[in-house]
Design a protein around this motif. Structure first.
Motif, PDB file in Angstrom:
ATOM      1  N   THR A 169      37.578  44.958  43.401  1.00  4.70           N
ATOM      2  CA  THR A 169      37.754  43.585  42.912  1.00  4.70           C
ATOM      3  C   THR A 169      38.080  43.607  41.421  1.00  4.70           C
ATOM      4  N   ILE A 170      39.219  43.034  41.088  1.00  8.72           N
ATOM      5  CA  ILE A 170      39.636  42.989  39.678  1.00  8.72           C
ATOM      6  C   ILE A 170      39.319  41.619  39.077  1.00  8.72           C
ATOM      7  N   VAL A 171      39.657  40.546  39.821  1.00  4.69           N
ATOM      8  CA  VAL A 171      39.351  39.188  39.346  1.00  4.69           C
ATOM      9  C   VAL A 171      38.617  38.444  40.450  1.00  4.69           C
ATOM     10  N   GLU A 179      35.288  46.748  33.981  1.00  8.14           N
ATOM     11  CA  GLU A 179      34.852  48.091  34.412  1.00  8.14           C
ATOM     12  C   GLU A 179      35.571  48.494  35.708  1.00  8.14           C
ATOM     13  N   ASN A 180      35.842  47.494  36.581  1.00  9.06           N
ATOM     14  CA  ASN A 180      36.560  47.781  37.826  1.00  9.06           C
ATOM     15  C   ASN A 180      38.029  48.101  37.546  1.00  9.06           C
ATOM     16  N   LEU A 181      38.545  47.477  36.478  1.00 13.15           N
ATOM     17  CA  LEU A 181      39.931  47.707  36.063  1.00 13.15           C
ATOM     18  C   LEU A 181      40.101  49.188  35.688  1.00 13.15           C
ATOM     19  N   THR A 182      39.142  49.709  34.945  1.00 11.17           N
ATOM     20  CA  THR A 182      39.156  51.130  34.558  1.00 11.17           C
ATOM     21  C   THR A 182      39.037  51.999  35.801  1.00 11.17           C
ATOM     22  N   LEU A 183      38.140  51.566  36.716  1.00 11.52           N
ATOM     23  CA  LEU A 183      37.902  52.322  37.952  1.00 11.52           C
ATOM     24  C   LEU A 183      39.185  52.423  38.786  1.00 11.52           C
ATOM     25  N   ALA A 184      39.969  51.344  38.772  1.00  9.15           N
ATOM     26  CA  ALA A 184      41.208  51.311  39.553  1.00  9.15           C
ATOM     27  C   ALA A 184      42.370  51.966  38.797  1.00  9.15           C
ATOM     28  N   GLY A 185      42.118  52.368  37.559  1.00  8.03           N
ATOM     29  CA  GLY A 185      43.167  53.012  36.748  1.00  8.03           C
ATOM     30  C   GLY A 185      44.225  52.020  36.286  1.00  8.03           C
ATOM     31  N   TRP A 190      48.631  45.096  33.285  1.00  8.81           N
ATOM     32  CA  TRP A 190      48.961  45.139  34.708  1.00  8.81           C
ATOM     33  C   TRP A 190      48.496  43.848  35.380  1.00  8.81           C
ATOM     34  N   VAL A 191      47.286  43.406  35.013  1.00 12.66           N
ATOM     35  CA  VAL A 191      46.759  42.156  35.603  1.00 12.66           C
ATOM     36  C   VAL A 191      47.675  40.987  35.235  1.00 12.66           C
ATOM     37  N   ARG A 192      48.081  40.945  33.953  1.00 11.40           N
ATOM     38  CA  ARG A 192      48.955  39.849  33.502  1.00 11.40           C
ATOM     39  C   ARG A 192      50.263  39.835  34.298  1.00 11.40           C
ATOM     40  N   GLN A 193      50.841  41.060  34.482  1.00 10.42           N
ATOM     41  CA  GLN A 193      52.114  41.161  35.221  1.00 10.42           C
ATOM     42  C   GLN A 193      51.950  40.657  36.660  1.00 10.42           C
ATOM     43  N   ILE A 194      50.875  41.105  37.303  1.00  7.62           N
ATOM     44  CA  ILE A 194      50.645  40.708  38.706  1.00  7.62           C
ATOM     45  C   ILE A 194      50.482  39.190  38.801  1.00  7.62           C
ATOM     46  N   LEU A 195      49.649  38.651  37.913  1.00  5.59           N
ATOM     47  CA  LEU A 195      49.387  37.205  37.967  1.00  5.59           C
ATOM     48  C   LEU A 195      50.648  36.415  37.649  1.00  5.59           C
ATOM     49  N   HIS A 196      51.470  36.948  36.718  1.00  2.60           N
ATOM     50  CA  HIS A 196      52.729  36.285  36.380  1.00  2.60           C
ATOM     51  C   HIS A 196      53.646  36.263  37.606  1.00  2.60           C
ATOM     52  N   ALA A 197      53.709  37.416  38.293  1.00  2.00           N
ATOM     53  CA  ALA A 197      54.540  37.514  39.505  1.00  2.00           C
ATOM     54  C   ALA A 197      54.066  36.560  40.594  1.00  2.00           C
ATOM     55  N   LYS A 198      52.760  36.307  40.623  1.00  3.00           N
ATOM     56  CA  LYS A 198      52.195  35.398  41.645  1.00  3.00           C
ATOM     57  C   LYS A 198      52.257  33.941  41.167  1.00  3.00           C
ATOM     58  N   GLY A 199      52.751  33.756  39.940  1.00  6.82           N
ATOM     59  CA  GLY A 199      52.824  32.398  39.394  1.00  6.82           C
ATOM     60  C   GLY A 199      51.457  31.807  39.121  1.00  6.82           C
ATOM     61  N   SER A 200      50.500  32.653  38.728  1.00  8.98           N
ATOM     62  CA  SER A 200      49.131  32.168  38.491  1.00  8.98           C
ATOM     63  C   SER A 200      48.623  32.654  37.129  1.00  8.98           C
ATOM     64  N   SER A 201      47.448  32.216  36.782  1.00 10.91           N
ATOM     65  CA  SER A 201      46.809  32.688  35.544  1.00 10.91           C
ATOM     66  C   SER A 201      45.416  33.191  35.918  1.00 10.91           C
ATOM     67  N   LEU A 202      44.760  33.822  34.957  1.00  4.71           N
ATOM     68  CA  LEU A 202      43.417  34.359  35.223  1.00  4.71           C
ATOM     69  C   LEU A 202      42.464  33.247  35.680  1.00  4.71           C
ATOM     70  N   ASP A 211      43.693  48.461  45.917  1.00  5.19           N
ATOM     71  CA  ASP A 211      43.101  49.716  46.402  1.00  5.19           C
ATOM     72  C   ASP A 211      43.891  50.909  45.856  1.00  5.19           C
ATOM     73  N   ALA A 212      43.461  52.100  46.254  1.00  2.00           N
ATOM     74  CA  ALA A 212      44.059  53.317  45.706  1.00  2.00           C
ATOM     75  C   ALA A 212      45.539  53.448  46.071  1.00  2.00           C
ATOM     76  N   ALA A 213      45.968  52.776  47.169  1.00  2.00           N
ATOM     77  CA  ALA A 213      47.373  52.825  47.563  1.00  2.00           C
ATOM     78  C   ALA A 213      48.156  51.677  46.937  1.00  2.00           C
TER      79      ALA A 213
END
Lengths: 225, 126
Positions: A169-171, A179-185, A190-202, A211-213
């Motif tokens: 879980t990132i958000v 801490e989970n962000l570090t765990l996921a590498g 990266w979070v900003r890019q993903i949320l931007h692509a989804k048209g959302s904000s934090l 996940d790892a894949a």
């Protein structure tokens, strides 16, 4: 208070004995000592809670005594098989190679109705298909069917399956777990890019996992009408 | 293993604290009971000065240890003792020897019972 201490020690040990004698049916997912602790602590806390004339200490002291006994006995039971047998008992085989062990059923005070009920919960209708049914120390029944009667696994069927990864879980509800962000590498970019692509904000994200894949799961917050 | 030692410390600590409480309750209440019995005896012999001194000492000891006792003992007999000490003052002032002696004896009995209720005897354990 000293009396309270000794009485708690005596009652704790007696209750474990009583629960052990009552058999495994009474427990359900707890070891006898855990069951006793749960039962005692709840009742002990209720007494000074209800009656203002009783000092809080007379409720606290037995609770702490029970806690002390439980901590000590748990470690001793971990180190001594004999003590573990006394405190928790041992698993009992109720069905072996499709044959019901009636002696063991009698010893554990389990009726045929209860046994078949447990088997039905495990989706087993034919006792002859059961290779082993074992009553565990916590009162649960472990059921092992004959290999021929078990549902085929992917390995049995020779099917290649995709590997499975644990999603991180990132958000969650707009909150970023760094801490989970570090765990996921990953990083915040990266979070900003993903949320931007989804048209959302934090703030508008209900759930974002990865996940790892790199499989992403995203849910936006629902807008309240 | 850390949990084991926490458990041992907890059990030993609690045992030490409870033994301490038991000894303290005995030390406070037994001499008080003795003073009250002597006060009753003095009142019956109409030695009011001695009776008043002994009853006052017992009351002072009770009041001094009141908060500490309230932490460890049931509050119901304590309330009763508070009431009886108030009655005792009046009986002493009007010199009612029978009532004064009876109240002293009752207070002594309650104080002894309070100390005894913390004594780890088999009669209390069972």
């Amino acid at each position: 208070m000293l009396l309270s201490y000794f009485r708690t020690v005596i009652l704790y040990l007696i209750l474990i004995g009583v629960i052990r004698l009552m058999g495994k049916r009474q427990i359900g997912q707890m070891e006898p000592s855990e069951f006793v602790v749960t039962m005692l602590v709840a009742n002990l806390a209720a007494i000074p809670m209800q009656d203002g004339g009783i000092p809080l200490l007379s409720g606290l002291l037995p609770i702490l005594t029970v806690l002390g006994m439980e901590l000590v006995l748990a470690v001793l039971a971990l180190r001594s098989v004999k003590l573990r047998r006394i405190l928790c008992g041992k698993p009992v085989i109720l069905v072996e190679n499709g044959r019901i062990l009636q002696d063991n059923l009698r010893k554990t005070s389990i009726t045929m109705d209860e046994l078949t009920g447990h088997l039905r919960q495990k989706e087993v209708l034919d006792i002859r298909a059961v290779q082993y049914a074992i009553l565990e120390t916590d009162g649960n029944l472990s059921v092992f069917l004959y290999p021929k009667d078990r549902p085929a696994s992917a390995t049995d069927a020779g099917i290649q399956v995709k590997p499975q990864y644990l999603p991180i879980t990132i958000v969650e509800d707009g909150y970023l777990f760094r801490e989970n962000l570090t765990l996921a590498g990953k990083d915040e970019n990266w979070v900003r890019q993903i949320l931007h692509a989804k048209g959302s904000s934090l703030e508008n994200t209900w759930l974002l996992t990865v996940d790892a894949a790199d499989h992403i799961c995203f849910y936006a917050k629902e807008v309240r009408p | 293993m850390k949990r084991f030692w926490i458990g041992i410390c907890l059990l030993v600590g609690l045992l030490a604290v409870t033994v301490g409480i038991s000894v303290h309750m005995n030390r406070v209440h037994m001499p008080m009971a003795q003073q009250l019995r002597q006060a009753a005896e003095a009142a019956l012999q109409e030695d009011w000065q001695q009776a008043a001194v002994l009853a006052d000492r017992a009351r002072q000891s009770w009041e001094k240890n009141w908060h500490c006792t309230a932490v460890f003992a049931d509050h119901t007999p304590m309330d009763e003792m508070d009431g009886l000490f108030a009655e005792l003052k009046v009986y002493g002032r009007v010199r009612e020897k029978e009532h004064f002696a009876a109240t002293c004896d009752r207070l002594a009995k309650l104080a002894e019972a309070m100390a005894d209720s913390h004594h780890p005897g088999w009669w209390n354990l069972l």
